[in-house]
Each structure stands twice: as structure tokens, then as C-alpha cells.
Design a protein around this motif. Sequence first.
Motif, PDB file in Angstrom:
ATOM      1  N   ALA A 203       0.819  -1.215   0.000  1.00 27.78           N
ATOM      2  CA  ALA A 203       0.000   0.000   0.000  1.00 27.78           C
ATOM      3  C   ALA A 203       0.850   1.261   0.000  1.00 27.78           C
ATOM      4  N   ASP A 204       2.083   1.158   0.520  1.00 29.39           N
ATOM      5  CA  ASP A 204       2.974   2.320   0.515  1.00 29.39           C
ATOM      6  C   ASP A 204       3.407   2.685  -0.900  1.00 29.39           C
TER       7      ASP A 204
ATOM      8  N   GLY B 169      -0.845   2.665  -3.097  1.00 30.81           N
ATOM      9  CA  GLY B 169      -1.903   3.450  -2.483  1.00 30.81           C
ATOM     10  C   GLY B 169      -2.885   2.562  -1.741  1.00 30.81           C
ATOM     11  N   SER B 170      -3.883   3.169  -1.132  1.00 34.97           N
ATOM     12  CA  SER B 170      -4.853   2.407  -0.335  1.00 34.97           C
ATOM     13  C   SER B 170      -6.179   3.156  -0.281  1.00 34.97           C
TER      14      SER B 170
ATOM     15  N   LYS C  60      -4.027   7.604  -4.075  1.00 31.31           N
ATOM     16  CA  LYS C  60      -2.975   7.061  -4.937  1.00 31.31           C
ATOM     17  C   LYS C  60      -1.606   7.115  -4.269  1.00 31.31           C
ATOM     18  N   GLY C  61      -0.810   6.063  -4.516  1.00 32.44           N
ATOM     19  CA  GLY C  61       0.548   5.996  -3.999  1.00 32.44           C
ATOM     20  C   GLY C  61       1.557   6.554  -4.987  1.00 32.44           C
TER      21      GLY C  61
END
Length: 336
Positions: A95-96, A99-100, A117-118
Motif C-alpha cells: 500500500a505504501d 496506495g490504499s 494514490k501511492g
Amino acid sequence: MSLVQDGSASSIEAAATRAADAALEQIALARAAIGTVIFGQREVVEDTLVTLLAGGHGLLVGVPGLAKTKLVETLGTVLGLGTRRVQFTPDLMPADIIGSEVLEEGDSGKRSFRFVKGPVFTQLLMADEINRASPRTQSALLQAMQEGHVTVAGAPYDLPRPFHVLATQNPIEQEGTYPLPEAQLDRFLMQIDVLYPDREAEKRILIETTGDEQATAKPAMTAQDLATIQRLVRRLPVGDKIVEAILDLVRSARPGDGATDVAQHIAWGPGPRAAQALMLASRARALVDGRLAPSIDDVAALALPVLKHRMALTFSARADGETIQGLIRRLVERLG
């Protein structure tokens, strides 16, 4: 009717010629702009630029302090790409990177999920020391690199275009690292070894980077220009002799194929994706060199960075002191 057709064909050919000339000029300007910031390392700069022009991803392998990060930042500026950097560490989670979803409550009191968004949502992502993250996190990049989108909670999210990953690895300190699996290594168009600069280049580095003023990169093209050149790369003509040379080289690097003195040392070799990579990279290298068609010299020059991370030696070959680099050079010498 024939006159109209001839005129149309001539105008199309003239437009293609103008587009090719413009691409060659932009590439020359980009090389010059990179050279004002990155000193020496001609092959590294050329191979990395070829990787991006071919629309691929690159793996930069070298000890710390050899300007790998500076090279990626410079390329982003010169090519007009949005650039982000992720430092891979053992505690980095998927997720880093991609994104999440976060739960939000609206003014009406209704709750809903919103996707944040990541850093992968960029045009040029630097994955610094990619082998320091866990396999689970490394795999988060796999779909992005291959398909150009990521999937979160079953929903696909397209990445910006163009999208490239330039990852780095430190070949010395391997304690606590997670070597990239073969399937992910195969997604990198080239493995580019970054070596120490020669004496003259290092002297220039000392003089020009320790004063009051330092050179800064300037844009030489836009992301749209890069995308246009990438399409041009795929349209460049390739002669039958070059196609056969690529096939001969890739197929002879597999166990069971080619000359016995080489094949007997190979545990597993490159697949069709390697041939595709060599074809695209050879076209891109021709453009970087100011030509509109690849040659045997392009294939020979790119064989090592395209093939070496797609091959493995047998145990007996390692015991006998054979190396992947040595085998590839032996195969290149046999090209017509």
C-alpha cells in the motif's frame, strides 16, 4: 486517381521524415542536457536513455555513490517526466507503493471509501534498492510494470503514460535483502551495471560539484514528445539480417540450443521477451546514435545488458569459473 494517390503517399512520407528528423534532434538535445550534469558513464547514460525510448524499465546495479539517483532525477527533468522516488526497506508495504482506500464520512453522514494514490502513479518511478523490500512488496510493482495499471479492492486504476520504473540494487551488501524472482527480473528491459568513473571523469566531478555553483538539468522534451518517439521506435524498419541475428543470439543462449560449448553451461536462458527487448532496444539505440535503422553493432552492444539478468549458470559452470558475461561475449563474437 494515381496522381492523387502518389501525392498522398509523398505527403505521408514527407511527414514521416519530418517526424524522424525532429525526434533525432530532440534526442541529441537530451543527450547534451544529460551530459551537463552526469559526467562520464557514457554507456550507462546511453543504455538508460535507450531503455526509456524503447518504452521499458531498467535495473541499475552499482555500489552507492555512483550518481544512480542523480541520473534518474536528471532523466526525469530532461525528458519532461513527473518523477517520484521510493526508498525500499524491509518494512515497506504494498500500500505504501500503490496506495490504499480510506474510509470517509460525508456531510450527510454517509460513509464511503476513497482511493488515495501511492507514489507509483507517476511517469518515472525510482525504486531505490528494490531488493531490500519483501517479495510481497516487490510483487506490487509487477502488475504495474507489465500492464500499466494496478488493482485495489478489485478495481483497476490506470497509471500515467508514459510509465517507467528505474530500480537500483547494491551488488555488495546482500545481508537482509530479497533477491528479485526471475519473473520480475524479466520485466526489466535491461540490467545496467554502473561502474566507477574513469580518472578524467572523476576529476571533472571533483571540480564541478564542489564549488559555489552546480550545473542543473534543463528540459529537452516533454512527456508527449517522449511518447511520440516511443511510437517512432516501433515503426523503424529492421532488416531480415538483424532479425535473424537477434533470433540466433537469444536462442543460442538457452540450454539445449546453439553451440554445445556454451549451452552446456546454461541452467536456464532467455525467453521470447528477451528477443522482443533486444529488437526494441536496438531500434532505440539506432535513434540515439542518429540513425533510422538498427545494425548488427546495436545488437552486439546491447546483448549483455538485455540478456545477463535472464540467464543462469549450471553448478558445474560456476565451479569451472564460467560467467554469464563471458558466455554472452562468446555468443556475440559469432554474430555475422
